[in-house]
Design an enzyme around this catalytic site. Structure first.
Site, PDB file in Angstrom:
ATOM      1  N   LYS A  52      93.971 -43.340 -48.764  1.00  0.00           N
ATOM      2  CA  LYS A  52      93.234 -43.109 -47.477  1.00  0.00           C
ATOM      3  C   LYS A  52      93.039 -41.485 -47.645  1.00  0.00           C
ATOM      4  O   LYS A  52      91.887 -41.036 -47.355  1.00  0.00           O
ATOM      5  CB  LYS A  52      93.823 -43.722 -46.432  1.00  0.00           C
ATOM      6  CG  LYS A  52      93.407 -45.084 -46.115  1.00  0.00           C
ATOM      7  CD  LYS A  52      94.322 -45.664 -45.020  1.00  0.00           C
ATOM      8  CE  LYS A  52      94.046 -47.209 -45.018  1.00  0.00           C
ATOM      9  NZ  LYS A  52      94.696 -47.936 -44.110  1.00  0.00           N
ATOM     10  N   GLN A  96      99.039 -47.198 -39.712  1.00  0.00           N
ATOM     11  CA  GLN A  96      99.346 -48.056 -40.718  1.00  0.00           C
ATOM     12  C   GLN A  96     100.111 -49.482 -40.289  1.00  0.00           C
ATOM     13  O   GLN A  96     101.088 -49.209 -39.820  1.00  0.00           O
ATOM     14  CB  GLN A  96      99.794 -47.412 -41.973  1.00  0.00           C
ATOM     15  CG  GLN A  96      99.839 -48.186 -43.347  1.00  0.00           C
ATOM     16  CD  GLN A  96      98.342 -48.610 -43.821  1.00  0.00           C
ATOM     17  OE1 GLN A  96      97.455 -47.937 -43.677  1.00  0.00           O
ATOM     18  NE2 GLN A  96      98.311 -49.872 -44.135  1.00  0.00           N
ATOM     19  N   ASP A 119      90.019 -48.078 -36.811  1.00  0.00           N
ATOM     20  CA  ASP A 119      90.316 -49.474 -37.213  1.00  0.00           C
ATOM     21  C   ASP A 119      89.525 -50.479 -36.418  1.00  0.00           C
ATOM     22  O   ASP A 119      89.400 -51.676 -36.957  1.00  0.00           O
ATOM     23  CB  ASP A 119      91.977 -49.873 -37.195  1.00  0.00           C
ATOM     24  CG  ASP A 119      92.753 -49.773 -38.503  1.00  0.00           C
ATOM     25  OD1 ASP A 119      91.795 -49.803 -39.628  1.00  0.00           O
ATOM     26  OD2 ASP A 119      93.879 -49.727 -38.568  1.00  0.00           O
TER      27      ASP A 119
END
Ligand code: NAP
Length: 281
Positions: A52, A96, A119
Site C-alpha cells: 500500500k 490494517q 476502507d
C-alpha cells in the site's frame, strides 16, 4: 474468453490517479495523504501495508505508516485516530485488519471520521452506499465493479449473483450492482441450490473462501465471472472459481492471482484521492 488482467487494469488506474494527484497539487498546493496504522507482526498484514505504501508513493500521495506492537493498548490506538482525524494533512486513515483480540474492531472502525474512512467500513459510509449517496466504497468490491464495467459498461437489467454476504465484499458489491440496475441475488452458506442460482447469472462474483467452488456447469455461457477468493492449497494460491474449466464457458473471467487483488490497492488510492477532493469542496 476475455482474461481480465487485473495487474494491467490496476496499473492503468494508478496512471490516471498519478495524473489526478499532480493536478490536485497544482490546484491546492498540497497532495492527498494516506495514513495506515499497522498493529503487530502478522506477515500478510506487513506485506499488504508495504504494498500500500509503495503504491501510494508511486502515484504521488503523501503516505505514512504508524506501527504499533501487538500488545498496544486500545486507548492509545483510539487516541492516535483522534489525532489523525484532526490533522488536515491526513485525507485518509486505514487501520490494517485483522486486529489483535484485545482491540475492539468495531470501536476502531467507528473512531475514524467517516470523511477519512478510506476502507468504507464506517457505518455511516455503509449506510450512505446502501442509500445511494456519495461515500467511500470498500476497496475490493470497488475494484471488482470497475473490472466488470470495463467489460460491460451497461449493466442495466443484468442478472447478477453474489456468492458471499460479508461486510467486506458481498454486501457492498451487491449495493454497487444494484446501483447499476442489475437484478441481484445474494447467496451464502445457507443458500439451498447455489448451482441453480449461478446458472441464472449474467454476472457471478464469488467471495467465499472455498477453493474452486464454482464449477463450469454452474456458469451460463457468456457470463462474466469475478473471482475474489484467495485460497492457499497444495497446488498454490487458487480462487473460489475452477479457473481452467470455467474459462471454457465464461465470456470473461479474472485469474487468481492477478485479477481482483491488484485492483484492491489501486482502489484504496482512489478512495484517498476522493476523500481529499471532498474535503476541499
Ligand atoms: P467471509 O467473511 O468469510 O465470508 C464468506 C462468505 O461466503 C459468507 O457470507 C458465507 O456465508 C459464504 N459461504 C461460505 N460457504 C459457502 C457456501 N458453501 N456456499 C455459498 N456461500 C458460502 O469472507 P470474505 O472476507 O468476504 O472473503 C472471501 C474470500 O475473498 C476469501 O478467500 C478472502 O481471502 C478473499 N479476499 C480477497 C480480497 C482481494 O483483494 N482479492 C480481499 C478480501 C478478501 P455465511 O454468511 O452464511 O457464513
Amino acid at each position: 474468453m476475455i482474461l481480465i488482467d487485473g495487474k494491467k487494469e490496476a496499473a492503468e488506474l494508478r496512471e490516471t490517479l498519478k495524473y489526478e494527484v499532480s493536478e490536485l497539487k497544482e490546484k491546492f498546493n498540497k497532495v492527498p495523504g494516506l495514513t495506515v496504522i499497522l498493529i503487530g507482526e502478522m506477515a500478510p498484514s506487513q506485506i499488504y501495508v508495504r504494498n500500500k505504501e509503495k503504491s501510494a508513493n508511486e502515484v504521488g500521495l503523501k503516505s505514512e505508516v504508524i506501527r504499533y506492537p501487538e500488545a498496544i493498548e486500545e486507548k492509545i490506538v483510539l487516541e492516535k485516530i483522534k489525532e489523525l482525524n484532526n490533522d488536515e494533512n491526513v485525507s485518509g486513515i486505514l487501520v490494517q485488519l485483522p486486529l489483535p483480540k484485545h482491540i475492539d474492531k468495531q470501536k476502531v472502525i467507528e473512531a475514524i471520521l467517516p470523511e477519512k474512512d478510506v476502507d468504507g467500513f464506517h457505518p455511516m459510509n455503509v449506510g450512505n452506499l446502501s442509500s445511494g449517496y456519495e461515500s467511500s466504497v470498500p476497496c475490493t468490491p470497488l475494484g471488482c465493479y470497475l473490472l466488470i464495467k470495463k467489460i460491460e459498461p451497461n449493466l442495466s437489467g443484468k442478472k447478477a449473483v453474489m456468492i458471499g454476504r460479508s461486510n467486506l465484499n458481498g454486501k457492498p458489491m451487491t449495493q454497487l450492482l444494484l446501483k447499476e440496475n442489475c437484478t441481484v441475488t445474494i447467496t451464502h452458506s445457507k443458500t439451498k441450490d447455489l448451482k441453480a442460482e449461478c446458472l441464472e447469472a449474467d454476472i457471478i462474483v464469488a467471495a467465499v473462501g472455498i477453493p474452486e467452488l464454482v464449477k463450469a456447469d454452474w456458469v451460463k455461457k457468456d457470463a462474466i465471472v469475478i473471482d475474489v477468493g484467495i485460497n492457499k492449497t497444495e497446488k498454490g494460491i487458487v480462487g473460489d472459481v475452477d479457473f481452467k474449466e470455467v474459462s471454457k464457458i465464461a465470456k470473461a473471467l479474472t485469474p487468481v492471482p492477478g485479477g481482483v487483488g491488484p485492483m484492491t490497492i489501486a482502489c484504496l488510492l482512489k478512495n484517498t484521492i476522493e476523500c481529499f477532493k471532498r474535503s476541499q469542496r
